[in-house]
Enzyme design. Structure first.
Site, PDB file in Angstrom:
ATOM      1  N   GLU A 107       5.770   1.355   4.990  1.00 32.19           N
ATOM      2  CA  GLU A 107       5.370   2.365   4.187  1.00 32.19           C
ATOM      3  C   GLU A 107       5.650   1.935   2.544  1.00 32.19           C
ATOM      4  OE1 GLU A 107       5.354   4.884   1.203  1.00 32.19           O
ATOM      5  OE2 GLU A 107       7.371   5.778   2.092  1.00 32.19           O
TER       6      GLU A 107
ATOM      7  N   CYS B  57       6.639   7.475  -3.966  1.00 30.29           N
ATOM      8  CA  CYS B  57       5.652   6.787  -3.338  1.00 30.29           C
ATOM      9  C   CYS B  57       4.283   7.883  -3.140  1.00 30.29           C
ATOM     10  CB  CYS B  57       5.721   5.735  -2.138  1.00 30.29           C
ATOM     11  SG  CYS B  57       6.366   6.878  -0.730  1.00 30.29           S
TER      12      CYS B  57
END
Length: 446
Positions: free
Chosen positions: A231, A265
């Site tokens: 990720e 993010c």
């Protein structure tokens, strides 16, 4: 002996010093998790999930203590730290409730008399985790890995070493050997991580972090033919169409972009607004900033990089409407910044902005908005605002791991989370996230 030093981002003052693990300590942690793996894999699922319920209960009981630690080491406001602990506890409950369904054998009609798919443990999962959500990032991987019958070895960010050791202590107090945390000084992180990944006792690797770190982990895991879940970064588009509720969109935009001081993010980063409503949206976004409270960035270098991105974007022709300056005094505070008339090629458009920086990009129409949204190598989340059917149709044309209509992108333990392109691969959370850490085994009985 090398040490890891943690600092308070709000003041810059030293918080603590931790002896770094030497080779013997690293080996001990690896050996303990490897030795515990067979017994934990053989433990009935109900008992494994009971441990997660206890973890969730302890997180709730200790939420004030853990939240204060997050705020001290990472800098986010205490209310956000408390919410992070609450989310971790919720994740424990969700996995404990739903994992029996997620991990159950799945019958398949085929040529054999009986055939099914089973989800079996892999062994030791090595996790490399970042500082921005120091409990949540760890618990979302750990719950999945442990529920599936694996053990876990963590290399956390040195910035949040206290958090890493607190999480280790929590698990160790319940079942020794299931979860160990490594304390590695910055100069040795790459070498030690690579050696761990190549060690035959490691079954799979998961990382949340930068593209550079993800590439290094993927290269080492590829050499060893081991599975990875990555990720990585994101430059999420937040698309505002002409028929959107501008007030609702602007309020959500401010929360998404400036929560956690912009250090997320999956936060909205590029606000792609149809020209017809762009002025109204910008005014509403600026108004929303008046009630926005943010903490410092986690480190001085992170603030310096955000300022560089702002300055380069303005030099390329964008307008800085507010903020963007370091706050006088101690700590790593940065005034929330709103940039307008950002265009492709500018730093705030092309790069991931990991700080309180909102880039407003004006689109001629829906087609142009889709083209702008897709003009990125990232593909984590996407949020589209407008009349529901209209926004959904536009959103389906945008590449991303998640699409949220009339809501900011957010992770939910019941939904898979992850991206495509430079945002990584694999999924966390939900059934898909738990199954990432299993051997998907085909069984056929003649």
């Amino acid at each position: 002996m090398p040490e890891v030093v943690t600092r308070d981002p709000a003041t810059g003052r030293e918080l603590g010093r931790y002896p770094a693990h030497d080779e013997a300590a690293v080996e001990q942690a690896l050996a303990e998790t490897a030795a515990a793996a067979p017994g934990w894999a053989a433990t009935p699922l109900g008992e494994r999930l009971a441990l997660l319920r206890t973890v969730g209960k302890l997180l709730t009981e200790r939420r004030d203590e853990y939240a204060a630690l997050i705020t001290a080491e990472m800098g986010k406001p205490l209310a956000e730290s408390l919410a992070e602990i609450d989310k971790c506890a919720w994740n424990c409950s969700v996995v404990a409730d739903l994992a029996p369904e997620w991990l159950a054998d799945r019958p398949v009609s085929a040529s054999a008399a009986q055939s099914w798919i089973s989800y079996e443990p892999l062994g030791v999962i090595f996790a490399v985790m970042p500082w921005n959500f120091p409990f949540w990032q760890v618990l979302r991987f750990a719950c999945a890995a442990l529920a599936a019958g694996n053990t876990a070895l963590l290399k956390h960010s040195p910035d949040v070493t206290g958090c890493a050791l607190a999480i280790e202590e929590l698990f160790e107090s319940l079942q020794p050997g299931l979860f160990r945390a490594l304390v590695i000084d910055a100069g040795r992180v790459a070498d030690v991580s690579r050696r761990i990944i190549l060690d035959p006792r490691i079954a799979a690797v998961t990382l949340t972090g930068s593209e550079r770190a993800g590439a290094a982990v993927a290269e080492a895991a590829g050499t060893a033919c081991k599975k990875t879940v990555l990720e990585l970064g994101g430059s999420d588009p937040f698309v505002v169409l002409a028929d959107a509720s501008i007030s609702a969109a602007a309020d959500a935009a401010a929360r998404s972009r400036f929560g956690n001081a912009g250090q997320s993010c999956v936060a909205a980063k590029r606000f792609i607004v149809v020209e017809e409503v762009a002025d109204e949206f910008v005014a509403a976004l600026l108004a929303s900033l008046e009630t926005t409270q943010i903490g410092p960035l986690a480190r001085a270098d992170l603030r310096d990089n955000a300022i560089r991105q702002i300055e380069e974007t303005v030099a390329a022709g964008a307008r800085l409407l507010t903020g963007g300056r370091p706050v006088d005094g101690p700590g790593y505070f940065l005034e929330p910044a709103v940039l307008d008339h950002v265009t492709p090629g500018m730093a705030a458009f092309t790069e991931e902005t990991f700080g309180p920086v909102a880039a407003v990009v004006r689109a001629r129409d829906d087609d142009h908005a889709v083209a702008l949204a897709n003009d990125t190598d990232f593909g984590l989340g996407c949020s589209v605002w407008g009349a529901t059917g209209h926004a959904l149709a536009v959103g389906r044309r945008i590449r991303s791991g998640a699409l949220f209509v009339n809501a900011p992108v957010a992770s939910d333990p019941r939904l898979p989370f992850g991206g495509i392109g430079r945002s990584g691969h694999g999924r966390e959370l939900s059934a898909e996230g738990v199954r990432e850490f299993t051997n998907l085994r085909t069984v056929a009985v003649a």
